[in-house]
Design a protein around this motif. Structure first.
Motif, PDB file in Angstrom:
ATOM      1  N   GLN A   1     -25.724 -17.118 -41.135  1.00 11.43           N
ATOM      2  CA  GLN A   1     -26.058 -16.085 -42.110  1.00 11.43           C
ATOM      3  C   GLN A   1     -27.455 -16.277 -42.680  1.00 11.43           C
ATOM      4  N   GLU A   2     -27.881 -17.532 -42.762  1.00  9.76           N
ATOM      5  CA  GLU A   2     -29.201 -17.837 -43.325  1.00  9.76           C
ATOM      6  C   GLU A   2     -30.337 -17.424 -42.399  1.00  9.76           C
ATOM      7  N   LEU A   3     -30.130 -17.601 -41.108  1.00  6.49           N
ATOM      8  CA  LEU A   3     -31.183 -17.355 -40.129  1.00  6.49           C
ATOM      9  C   LEU A   3     -30.999 -15.990 -39.463  1.00  6.49           C
ATOM     10  N   ASP A   4     -32.094 -15.314 -39.215  1.00  9.84           N
ATOM     11  CA  ASP A   4     -32.074 -14.032 -38.512  1.00  9.84           C
ATOM     12  C   ASP A   4     -32.432 -14.298 -37.049  1.00  9.84           C
ATOM     13  N   LEU A   5     -31.408 -14.535 -36.232  1.00  5.42           N
ATOM     14  CA  LEU A   5     -31.629 -14.977 -34.860  1.00  5.42           C
ATOM     15  C   LEU A   5     -31.449 -13.869 -33.822  1.00  5.42           C
ATOM     16  N   ARG A   6     -30.834 -12.774 -34.188  1.00  7.89           N
ATOM     17  CA  ARG A   6     -30.540 -11.731 -33.203  1.00  7.89           C
ATOM     18  C   ARG A   6     -31.824 -11.170 -32.597  1.00  7.89           C
ATOM     19  N   PHE A   7     -31.776 -11.018 -31.286  1.00  8.29           N
ATOM     20  CA  PHE A   7     -32.833 -10.437 -30.457  1.00  8.29           C
ATOM     21  C   PHE A   7     -34.021 -11.373 -30.251  1.00  8.29           C
ATOM     22  N   LEU A   8     -33.938 -12.605 -30.781  1.00  8.80           N
ATOM     23  CA  LEU A   8     -34.953 -13.600 -30.443  1.00  8.80           C
ATOM     24  C   LEU A   8     -34.668 -14.125 -29.044  1.00  8.80           C
ATOM     25  N   ASP A   9     -35.710 -14.623 -28.364  1.00  8.37           N
ATOM     26  CA  ASP A   9     -35.434 -15.302 -27.102  1.00  8.37           C
ATOM     27  C   ASP A   9     -34.845 -16.672 -27.414  1.00  8.37           C
ATOM     28  N   CYS A  10     -34.298 -17.322 -26.395  1.00  6.98           N
ATOM     29  CA  CYS A  10     -33.557 -18.562 -26.615  1.00  6.98           C
ATOM     30  C   CYS A  10     -34.416 -19.625 -27.287  1.00  6.98           C
ATOM     31  N   ALA A  11     -35.624 -19.836 -26.783  1.00  7.37           N
ATOM     32  CA  ALA A  11     -36.493 -20.881 -27.321  1.00  7.37           C
ATOM     33  C   ALA A  11     -36.806 -20.628 -28.793  1.00  7.37           C
TER      34      ALA A  11
END
Length: 243
Positions: free
Chosen positions: A100-110
């Motif tokens: 919930q803290e991090l906005d990770l959606r649609f980032l590449d894996c690295a």
């Protein structure tokens, strides 16, 4: 004489009025065509968007691989065929808070892994030499190899980092046990040494605590190799490598 002149001017005005009326009629006929030409690029773009959402959107949003990260927060990234994060699931309370803290959606894996490792919670644990496991699974061997390489690069310099890939079958078995792939691999190693341990018990432990229990029983935290034959050394001083 005046009447003839006036009649001539009236004829001229009538002709001009007819011309203006004709121009207006032609312009009225042309305007829809002009509007259609101007709208054509916009309509084409809209059609493309509709095609992507309706026909090809599933390609973007369908997961084809997963990357689990275990240290104390445990979470799993689900990636599409373009190796972009399309879903994030926290596997325990700390993992849910981090997701919930991090906005990770649609980032590449690295980029997603870098964001996780540089977060306050995980970076503090890494500074304390906590054990970190990153596990990759999926059906596309080439994609899994690429994701594993990215994970290894992201953890370069972390002495207690373990990166490996495993089969989709093992990933499913881990989920059935209520564990991420990294914790499931550690659970199997601990269970071999202590058959009384349960998945529920392991779920509450940090990777460092699992490692310490395995070592106390004379074993080592597995780095292992999976379906694709990749493994990483447990200590950076021994080097990241693939068997």
């Amino acid at each position: 004489m005046d009447d003839r002149i006036r009649a001539a001017f009236d004829a001229i005005h009538a002709e001009e009025a007819l011309k203006e009326h004709t121009k207006a009629a032609l312009a009225a006929r042309q305007r829809p065509a002009v509007r259609r030409r101007r709208l054509a690029p916009l309509l084409a773009c809209l059609a493309l968007v509709v095609a992507l959402l309706g026909g090809g959107g599933w390609l973007w949003f369908t997961p084809t691989a997963s990357v689990s990260v275990d240290i104390n927060p445990s979470l799993e990234l689900r990636l599409n065929r373009f190796s972009r994060v399309v879903a994030v699931e926290g596997a325990n309370a700390d993992g849910q808070a981090l997701a919930q803290e991090l906005d990770l959606r649609f980032l590449d894996c690295a980029a997603a892994l870098e964001a996780i490792l540089s977060s306050d919670t995980v970076s503090a644990l890494l500074a304390q030499d906590s054990a970190l496991t990153i596990a990759v699974s999926g059906q596309d061997e080439a994609q899994c190899q690429d994701l594993l390489t990215q994970a290894q690069h992201c953890t370069a310099g972390q002495e207690n980092a373990h990166c490996f890939s495993a089969s989709s079958r093992e990933h499913d078995e881990a989920h059935q046990a209520g564990l991420t792939l990294g914790k499931y691999r550690a659970y199997l190693a601990l269970h071999d040494l202590d058959p009384t341990v349960t998945p529920e018990e392991v779920q509450t432990l940090t990777m460092a605590e699992i490692r310490d229990r395995i070592q106390a029983l004379g074993g080592t935290l597995p780095t292992g190799s999976g379906e694709h034959g990749q493994t990483q050394a447990g200590h950076h001083g021994q080097g990241h490598h693939s068997e």
